[in-house]
Motif scaffolding. Sequence first.
Motif, PDB file in Angstrom:
ATOM      1  N   ALA A   6       0.773  -1.062   0.038  1.00  0.00           N
ATOM      2  CA  ALA A   6      -0.048   0.018   0.003  1.00  0.00           C
ATOM      3  C   ALA A   6       0.822   1.318  -0.051  1.00  0.00           C
ATOM      4  CB  ALA A   6      -1.010  -0.010   1.139  1.00  0.00           C
ATOM      5  N   ALA A   7       2.162   1.174   0.540  1.00  0.00           N
ATOM      6  CA  ALA A   7       3.022   2.424   0.584  1.00  0.00           C
ATOM      7  C   ALA A   7       3.698   2.749  -0.639  1.00  0.00           C
ATOM      8  CB  ALA A   7       3.951   2.098   1.906  1.00  0.00           C
ATOM      9  N   VAL A   8       3.762   1.753  -1.575  1.00  0.00           N
ATOM     10  CA  VAL A   8       4.453   2.138  -2.808  1.00  0.00           C
ATOM     11  C   VAL A   8       3.832   3.244  -3.755  1.00  0.00           C
ATOM     12  CG1 VAL A   8       5.150   0.831  -4.943  1.00  0.00           C
ATOM     13  CG2 VAL A   8       5.246  -0.418  -3.116  1.00  0.00           C
ATOM     14  N   ASP A   9       4.406   4.050  -3.960  1.00  0.00           N
ATOM     15  CA  ASP A   9       4.049   5.179  -4.788  1.00  0.00           C
ATOM     16  C   ASP A   9       4.037   5.081  -6.238  1.00  0.00           C
ATOM     17  OD1 ASP A   9       6.611   5.980  -5.432  1.00  0.00           O
ATOM     18  OD2 ASP A   9       6.847   7.532  -4.032  1.00  0.00           O
ATOM     19  N   ASP A  10       3.494   5.855  -7.061  1.00  0.00           N
ATOM     20  CA  ASP A  10       3.354   5.642  -8.602  1.00  0.00           C
ATOM     21  C   ASP A  10       4.752   5.850  -8.975  1.00  0.00           C
ATOM     22  OD1 ASP A  10       0.806   5.274  -8.711  1.00  0.00           O
ATOM     23  OD2 ASP A  10       0.260   7.301  -9.033  1.00  0.00           O
ATOM     24  N   ALA A  11       5.408   6.712  -8.694  1.00  0.00           N
ATOM     25  CA  ALA A  11       6.850   6.734  -9.215  1.00  0.00           C
ATOM     26  C   ALA A  11       8.020   5.628  -9.072  1.00  0.00           C
ATOM     27  CB  ALA A  11       7.946   7.990  -8.581  1.00  0.00           C
ATOM     28  N   ARG A  12       7.744   4.804  -7.805  1.00  0.00           N
ATOM     29  CA  ARG A  12       8.417   3.516  -7.886  1.00  0.00           C
ATOM     30  C   ARG A  12       7.587   2.566  -8.548  1.00  0.00           C
ATOM     31  NH1 ARG A  12      12.064   0.434  -8.323  1.00  0.00           N
ATOM     32  NH2 ARG A  12      12.096  -1.308  -6.842  1.00  0.00           N
ATOM     33  N   LEU A  13       6.505   2.478  -8.936  1.00  0.00           N
ATOM     34  CA  LEU A  13       5.846   1.501  -9.523  1.00  0.00           C
ATOM     35  C   LEU A  13       6.378   1.767 -10.996  1.00  0.00           C
ATOM     36  CD1 LEU A  13       1.993   1.242  -8.622  1.00  0.00           C
ATOM     37  CD2 LEU A  13       3.692  -0.512  -8.625  1.00  0.00           C
ATOM     38  N   ARG A  14       6.445   2.788 -11.415  1.00  0.00           N
ATOM     39  CA  ARG A  14       6.950   2.876 -12.810  1.00  0.00           C
ATOM     40  C   ARG A  14       8.396   2.621 -12.921  1.00  0.00           C
ATOM     41  NH1 ARG A  14       5.253   1.920 -17.261  1.00  0.00           N
ATOM     42  NH2 ARG A  14       3.253   2.783 -16.884  1.00  0.00           N
ATOM     43  N   ALA A  15       9.226   3.070 -12.152  1.00  0.00           N
ATOM     44  CA  ALA A  15      10.772   2.687 -12.076  1.00  0.00           C
ATOM     45  C   ALA A  15      10.933   1.196 -11.955  1.00  0.00           C
ATOM     46  CB  ALA A  15      11.472   3.368 -10.874  1.00  0.00           C
ATOM     47  N   TYR A  16      10.058   0.622 -11.069  1.00  0.00           N
ATOM     48  CA  TYR A  16      10.352  -0.986 -11.268  1.00  0.00           C
ATOM     49  C   TYR A  16       9.718  -1.601 -12.373  1.00  0.00           C
ATOM     50  CZ  TYR A  16       9.558  -5.784  -9.823  1.00  0.00           C
ATOM     51  OH  TYR A  16       9.639  -7.163  -9.703  1.00  0.00           O
ATOM     52  N   ALA A  17       8.805  -1.135 -13.035  1.00  0.00           N
ATOM     53  CA  ALA A  17       8.190  -1.348 -14.466  1.00  0.00           C
ATOM     54  C   ALA A  17       9.233  -1.173 -15.331  1.00  0.00           C
ATOM     55  CB  ALA A  17       6.882  -0.866 -14.556  1.00  0.00           C
ATOM     56  N   ASP A  18       9.986  -0.281 -15.292  1.00  0.00           N
ATOM     57  CA  ASP A  18      11.094   0.036 -16.295  1.00  0.00           C
ATOM     58  C   ASP A  18      12.119  -0.836 -16.244  1.00  0.00           C
ATOM     59  OD1 ASP A  18       9.467   1.980 -17.383  1.00  0.00           O
ATOM     60  OD2 ASP A  18      10.708   3.875 -16.507  1.00  0.00           O
ATOM     61  N   GLU A  19      12.564  -1.100 -15.073  1.00  0.00           N
ATOM     62  CA  GLU A  19      13.792  -1.939 -14.608  1.00  0.00           C
ATOM     63  C   GLU A  19      13.332  -3.304 -15.262  1.00  0.00           C
ATOM     64  OE1 GLU A  19      13.882  -1.499 -10.039  1.00  0.00           O
ATOM     65  OE2 GLU A  19      14.481   0.484 -10.230  1.00  0.00           O
ATOM     66  N   GLU A  20      12.344  -3.785 -14.781  1.00  0.00           N
ATOM     67  CA  GLU A  20      12.086  -5.089 -15.175  1.00  0.00           C
ATOM     68  C   GLU A  20      11.385  -5.384 -16.854  1.00  0.00           C
ATOM     69  OE1 GLU A  20      12.310  -7.816 -13.135  1.00  0.00           O
ATOM     70  OE2 GLU A  20      13.183  -6.620 -11.743  1.00  0.00           O
TER      71      GLU A  20
END
Length: 137
Positions: free
Chosen positions: A90-104
């Motif tokens: 729940a604490a994950v923000d949109d920027a981290r989601l996008r960064a993770y998506a880009d990394e993976e």
Amino acid sequence: MIDRVPAMGVLVDYFTADSEQSARLALSGGPEAANLPYVDCKGWLVELDTLAAELSGRDLSEFGDSQVLIDDGEAAGVDRAAPETVAALAAVDDARLRAYADEELLDEFEVERMTSLRDLAREAVRLSQGMYRWTCV
């Protein structure tokens, strides 16, 4: 890293419920049949605690284990996610989601699914509800 191997014949939904009694209603037909808020994760084998650890940058050992709530002994079951897992997701923000998506190198549908799971976790935290996984073979 997300395991993108399709789960042939395995149905998986994550959902929230206000009580374990309500969550048990999902056993026979899933959370949709029980009219519970859910995210369809069919064909996606990522464990919620693994996803929360990867997104939060924390070690998987920091999260409690999910708890089997009910199992029909044949094909279907409902597990409750550990509260630590739900809170971290729940604490994950949109920027981290996008960064993770880009990394993976995730596809857009995978990003949408992760965002929906994160939003479901946020709703569970906001309403002090449990988050559950329904599986059926």
